[in-house]
Design a protein around this motif. Sequence first.
Motif, PDB file in Angstrom:
ATOM      1  N   TYR A 133       0.885  -1.181   0.000  1.00 17.32           N
ATOM      2  CA  TYR A 133       0.000   0.000   0.000  1.00 17.32           C
ATOM      3  C   TYR A 133       0.913   1.219   0.000  1.00 17.32           C
ATOM      4  N   LYS A 161       4.086   1.171   2.074  1.00 13.90           N
ATOM      5  CA  LYS A 161       3.963   0.153   3.121  1.00 13.90           C
ATOM      6  C   LYS A 161       3.897  -1.254   2.519  1.00 13.90           C
ATOM      7  N   ASN A 172      -1.228  -6.065  15.751  1.00  9.75           N
ATOM      8  CA  ASN A 172      -2.010  -5.189  14.876  1.00  9.75           C
ATOM      9  C   ASN A 172      -1.126  -4.718  13.725  1.00  9.75           C
ATOM     10  N   GLY A 173      -1.672  -4.799  12.521  1.00 13.05           N
ATOM     11  CA  GLY A 173      -0.933  -4.300  11.361  1.00 13.05           C
ATOM     12  C   GLY A 173       0.077  -5.278  10.790  1.00 13.05           C
ATOM     13  N   ALA A 174       0.099  -6.521  11.278  1.00  9.44           N
ATOM     14  CA  ALA A 174       1.084  -7.510  10.808  1.00  9.44           C
ATOM     15  C   ALA A 174       0.802  -7.991   9.385  1.00  9.44           C
ATOM     16  N   GLY A 175      -0.450  -7.816   8.930  1.00 12.25           N
ATOM     17  CA  GLY A 175      -0.801  -8.250   7.575  1.00 12.25           C
ATOM     18  C   GLY A 175      -1.730  -9.443   7.536  1.00 12.25           C
ATOM     19  N   LYS A 176      -2.343  -9.782   8.660  1.00 10.04           N
ATOM     20  CA  LYS A 176      -3.211 -10.966   8.728  1.00 10.04           C
ATOM     21  C   LYS A 176      -4.471 -10.788   7.878  1.00 10.04           C
ATOM     22  N   THR A 177      -5.179  -9.681   8.119  1.00  7.35           N
ATOM     23  CA  THR A 177      -6.441  -9.478   7.397  1.00  7.35           C
ATOM     24  C   THR A 177      -6.181  -9.308   5.909  1.00  7.35           C
ATOM     25  N   THR A 178      -5.117  -8.590   5.567  1.00 12.00           N
ATOM     26  CA  THR A 178      -4.785  -8.423   4.147  1.00 12.00           C
ATOM     27  C   THR A 178      -4.577  -9.799   3.510  1.00 12.00           C
ATOM     28  N   ARG A 238      -9.251  -9.059  -2.202  1.00  8.50           N
ATOM     29  CA  ARG A 238      -8.197  -8.070  -2.466  1.00  8.50           C
ATOM     30  C   ARG A 238      -7.244  -8.628  -3.500  1.00  8.50           C
ATOM     31  N   HIS A 277      -6.460 -12.751  18.252  1.00 12.34           N
ATOM     32  CA  HIS A 277      -5.523 -12.135  19.198  1.00 12.34           C
ATOM     33  C   HIS A 277      -5.536 -12.883  20.536  1.00 12.34           C
TER      34      HIS A 277
HETATM   35  N1  LIG Z   1      -6.669  -0.439   2.310  1.00 12.78           N
HETATM   36  C1  LIG Z   1      -5.497  -0.124   2.865  1.00 12.78           C
HETATM   37  N2  LIG Z   1      -4.817   0.967   2.458  1.00 12.78           N
HETATM   38  C2  LIG Z   1      -3.623   1.304   2.980  1.00 12.78           C
HETATM   39  N3  LIG Z   1      -3.001   0.579   3.954  1.00 12.78           N
HETATM   40  C3  LIG Z   1      -3.631  -0.519   4.401  1.00 12.78           C
HETATM   41  C4  LIG Z   1      -4.907  -0.928   3.895  1.00 12.78           C
HETATM   42  N4  LIG Z   1      -5.277  -2.058   4.533  1.00 12.78           N
HETATM   43  C5  LIG Z   1      -4.290  -2.344   5.410  1.00 12.78           C
HETATM   44  N5  LIG Z   1      -3.300  -1.423   5.336  1.00 12.78           N
HETATM   45  C6  LIG Z   1      -2.046  -1.431   6.101  1.00 12.78           C
HETATM   46  O1  LIG Z   1      -1.416  -2.686   5.896  1.00 12.78           O
HETATM   47  C7  LIG Z   1      -0.862  -3.183   7.116  1.00 12.78           C
HETATM   48  C8  LIG Z   1      -1.447  -4.549   7.436  1.00 12.78           C
HETATM   49  O2  LIG Z   1      -2.817  -4.399   7.771  1.00 12.78           O
HETATM   50  P1  LIG Z   1      -3.762  -5.643   8.137  1.00 12.78           P
HETATM   51  O3  LIG Z   1      -5.143  -5.096   8.317  1.00 12.78           O
HETATM   52  O4  LIG Z   1      -3.584  -6.710   7.132  1.00 12.78           O
HETATM   53  O5  LIG Z   1      -3.139  -6.093   9.520  1.00 12.78           O
HETATM   54  P2  LIG Z   1      -3.698  -7.135  10.605  1.00 12.78           P
HETATM   55  O6  LIG Z   1      -2.564  -8.039  10.911  1.00 12.78           O
HETATM   56  O7  LIG Z   1      -4.949  -7.746  10.126  1.00 12.78           O
HETATM   57  O8  LIG Z   1      -3.981  -6.202  11.847  1.00 12.78           O
HETATM   58  P3  LIG Z   1      -5.122  -6.265  13.022  1.00 12.78           P
HETATM   59  O9  LIG Z   1      -4.614  -7.267  14.005  1.00 12.78           O
HETATM   60  O10 LIG Z   1      -5.075  -4.885  13.562  1.00 12.78           O
HETATM   61  O11 LIG Z   1      -6.424  -6.627  12.379  1.00 12.78           O
HETATM   62  C9  LIG Z   1      -1.124  -2.117   8.174  1.00 12.78           C
HETATM   63  O12 LIG Z   1       0.018  -1.304   8.291  1.00 12.78           O
HETATM   64  C10 LIG Z   1      -2.288  -1.337   7.596  1.00 12.78           C
HETATM   65  O13 LIG Z   1      -2.243  -0.003   8.041  1.00 12.78           O
END
Ligand SMILES: Nc1ncnc2c1ncn2[C@@H]1O[C@H](COP(=O)(O)OP(=O)(O)OP(=O)(O)O)[C@@H](O)[C@H]1O
Length: 281
Positions: free
Chosen positions: A14, A17, A39-45, A54, A188
Motif C-alpha cells: 500500500y 507500506k 495489529n498491522g502484521a498483515g493478517k487481514t490483508t 483483495r 488475538h
Molecule cells: N486499504 C489499505 N490501504 C492502505 N493501507 C492498508 C490498507 N489495509 C491495510 N493497510 C495497512 O497494511 C498493514 C497490514 O494491515 P492488516 O489489516 O492486514 O493487519 P492485521 O494483521 O490484520 O492487523 P489487526 O490485528 O489490527 O487486524 C497495516 O500497516 C495497515 O495499516
Amino acid sequence: MPHAVEVTGLRKVYGEKRAVDGLDLHVAHGEVVAILGPNGAGKTTTVEILEGFRSRDGGDVRVLGQDPQDGDRAWRSRLGIVLQSNNDLAEATVAELVRHFARFFPDPRDPDEVIASVGLQDKVRTRARQLSGGQRRRLDVALGIVGRPELLFLDEPTTGFDPQARRSFWDLVEQLAADGTTILLTTHYLEEAERLAGRVVVVRDGQVVAEGAPADLGGRTARQALVRWTQDGQTREVRTDTPTTTVVELTGVLGGEVPGLQVLRPTLEDVYLSLIDGAES
Ligand SMILES: Nc1ncnc2c1ncn2[C@@H]1O[C@H](COP(=O)(O)OP(=O)(O)OP(=O)(O)O)[C@@H](O)[C@H]1O
C-alpha cells in the motif's frame, strides 16, 4: 492431494507500506490453522487476498486449487467467510437472514440447526439490528457456516464474545473441524489458538516468523523449566533442563514435601511475545 491453501512469496504493497512481504502459508485439507500477529502484521490483508476480496502484488496463491483472482461462483460456494457485520441487512430477522444465505449454496446445512449451533435459537424472530454485539457476531458465524463450506475463514471470530459464548463457539469450531472442515482463523487470543489450532503461524511485518504446533512453537517444550519453591521463608528459583531431577534433589534436601513447589514452562503467550518483540504496530 494438493493443500487447501497454498501461498508462496505473497506480497501486497500500500504506497510505501509492504503490508505482506514474502509470506508463505500451506494449509492441508482438514487442518485448523491459526494466524497470530500484532495489529498491522498483515493478517487481514492475507486472508482477504485468499478470499478473493483483495488483489495482490506478487506471489502464488491457490485456494482449493484455484487462484482467488479468477475465483468463480462455484469456487466461492465452497468457502465459508465470516464477514464483519453487514448493516444493510439489519432489518431482517435472524431466521430470515440464515435462510436467505442458505439459498446461495448447493448443499446448505439446515438453517434451524445452524441457528441453534451458534446459540441464537431464542432470537430467531429478532431483527439483526436488535442483537447485542456478541450475538451479532454469532449471527455472522452462522451465515459463514450455513453453506457447509470445505474451507472456513474466521477473522477474529470471537472478538466481543463473553467467556461463555466464546467457549460454546470453540465447541462449535471443534465440531466443524471434526466434520472435516478446513479452518483458517486469525485471533488475538492465545488461549483460542491453543485450544483450536493444530498449528499456529506467527506473522510479523508481513512475514511468517515462526510456525508449529501450539505446544512446541519456538521450541517451547525444549525450553528450560523454572522450578520455584519456598525455603527459609524465601522464594527460591532455578532454571533447569531436568526439573524432575531438581525436584527429587529438593525433596531429599528438605526431607519430604517441598513448600510452595511450582514447575513452570513458558506459556504460548510468553513465546509469542518474545517472537513479536520489536514489531511495528
Ligand atoms: N486499504 C489499505 N490501504 C492502505 N493501507 C492498508 C490498507 N489495509 C491495510 N493497510 C495497512 O497494511 C498493514 C497490514 O494491515 P492488516 O489489516 O492486514 O493487519 P492485521 O494483521 O490484520 O492487523 P489487526 O490485528 O489490527 O487486524 C497495516 O500497516 C495497515 O495499516
